[in-house]
Design a protein around this motif. Sequence first.
Motif, PDB file in Angstrom:
ATOM      1  N   ASP A 121      24.946  49.304  52.903  1.00 16.95           N
ATOM      2  CA  ASP A 121      25.392  48.118  52.163  1.00 16.95           C
ATOM      3  C   ASP A 121      24.732  48.165  50.792  1.00 16.95           C
ATOM      4  O   ASP A 121      23.498  48.226  50.696  1.00 16.95           O
ATOM      5  N   MET A 122      25.545  48.131  49.738  1.00 19.76           N
ATOM      6  CA  MET A 122      25.021  48.215  48.374  1.00 19.76           C
ATOM      7  C   MET A 122      25.724  47.225  47.462  1.00 19.76           C
ATOM      8  O   MET A 122      26.917  46.966  47.620  1.00 19.76           O
ATOM      9  N   PHE A 123      24.948  46.694  46.522  1.00 17.38           N
ATOM     10  CA  PHE A 123      25.522  45.905  45.448  1.00 17.38           C
ATOM     11  C   PHE A 123      24.762  46.227  44.167  1.00 17.38           C
ATOM     12  O   PHE A 123      23.549  46.036  44.102  1.00 17.38           O
ATOM     13  N   THR A 124      25.458  46.740  43.171  1.00 20.57           N
ATOM     14  CA  THR A 124      24.832  47.069  41.889  1.00 20.57           C
ATOM     15  C   THR A 124      25.653  46.467  40.743  1.00 20.57           C
ATOM     16  O   THR A 124      25.873  47.090  39.716  1.00 20.57           O
ATOM     17  N   GLY A 125      26.133  45.238  40.970  1.00 20.92           N
ATOM     18  CA  GLY A 125      26.966  44.574  39.979  1.00 20.92           C
ATOM     19  C   GLY A 125      28.428  44.766  40.292  1.00 20.92           C
ATOM     20  O   GLY A 125      28.812  45.472  41.231  1.00 20.92           O
ATOM     21  N   GLY A 126      29.282  44.140  39.518  1.00 22.16           N
ATOM     22  CA  GLY A 126      30.718  44.277  39.736  1.00 22.16           C
ATOM     23  C   GLY A 126      31.273  43.151  40.575  1.00 22.16           C
ATOM     24  O   GLY A 126      30.578  42.190  40.926  1.00 22.16           O
ATOM     25  N   ALA A 127      32.530  43.293  40.930  1.00 21.26           N
ATOM     26  CA  ALA A 127      33.225  42.225  41.649  1.00 21.26           C
ATOM     27  C   ALA A 127      32.768  42.100  43.103  1.00 21.26           C
ATOM     28  O   ALA A 127      32.794  41.018  43.680  1.00 21.26           O
ATOM     29  N   HIS A 128      32.371  43.210  43.697  1.00 20.81           N
ATOM     30  CA  HIS A 128      31.951  43.181  45.091  1.00 20.81           C
ATOM     31  C   HIS A 128      31.023  44.356  45.368  1.00 20.81           C
ATOM     32  O   HIS A 128      30.886  45.270  44.552  1.00 20.81           O
ATOM     33  N   GLY A 129      30.410  44.318  46.514  1.00 22.60           N
ATOM     34  CA  GLY A 129      29.505  45.386  46.887  1.00 22.60           C
ATOM     35  C   GLY A 129      30.228  46.543  47.544  1.00 22.60           C
ATOM     36  O   GLY A 129      31.457  46.620  47.544  1.00 22.60           O
ATOM     37  N   TYR A 130      29.452  47.445  48.119  1.00 21.42           N
ATOM     38  CA  TYR A 130      30.005  48.624  48.776  1.00 21.42           C
ATOM     39  C   TYR A 130      29.421  48.714  50.179  1.00 21.42           C
ATOM     40  O   TYR A 130      28.198  48.673  50.364  1.00 21.42           O
TER      41      TYR A 130
END
Length: 259
Positions: free
Chosen positions: A141-150
């Motif tokens: 689970d990753m979030f580095t900005g943007g509309a949504h995470g990965y």
Amino acid sequence: MKKAILSALMILILFSCADEEKNDEIEILEFKQETVENSYNNCDPENGDCTFISLSYPVAKNDGKISKKINLEVESFLQNTVDFTESDSIQSPRKLVDQFLQNYERTAADFPDYDLPWEATMLGKVIQQNEELVSMEFTTDMFTGGAHGYNSVSYLNFDAETGKLLVVEDLFSSEFIKKAEQDFRVKQNIPEGASINNTGFFFENEKFHLPANIGVYPGKIVLHYNAYEIAPYSAGSFRMTYSRAEISEYLKNKETIEE
């Protein structure tokens, strides 16, 4: 007579050395769990608004060639998943953690109004191990900005005797893809004879393919397509599960899946 005795002794010594070398080549694979984590400015993830990263993954404990080969593949996978700087060399998990926080710091410095915390968590574990195969599952689970995470689920399968990272062709006969496509079409209501992309998928060249990630569990296998792999992010992931009995005839080595 002495020459005959000497020759016999030499033969015994050679066979003894060969047996010792053979025994030395036998490597018992044992795994332990390692966790590397850190947070930006020592913030507490439990309190929210905290940039942090946590990597937990299996490590082969022995110092043999097979263990080293598997560990190198795992570290390469961690880097390819977490690090987006495209380094030419494989970084240690500790270095990856440090780089993640440094990348966030640089982004925050370049954009003073930037107030979105980054997060990255990965949990890897051995889901099956026998004399033929070691299968690992990694949930990210990753979030580095943007509309949504990965979010993703990934699998690494290794030949337990050599440490080789296995691909689909190593596990299944060529006939398996035909069965998988038929099942996929039924599950996704894609008419036989219609394009595989008929209902909104985007298989390359409109040709069905098995997913990059195949998990081998005791008694079953899982075919897992992550978001973006064959459909838009909004469609999510796609998963098909088969029991050992259902796919036994397609296995190149039936011992890879335990009962």
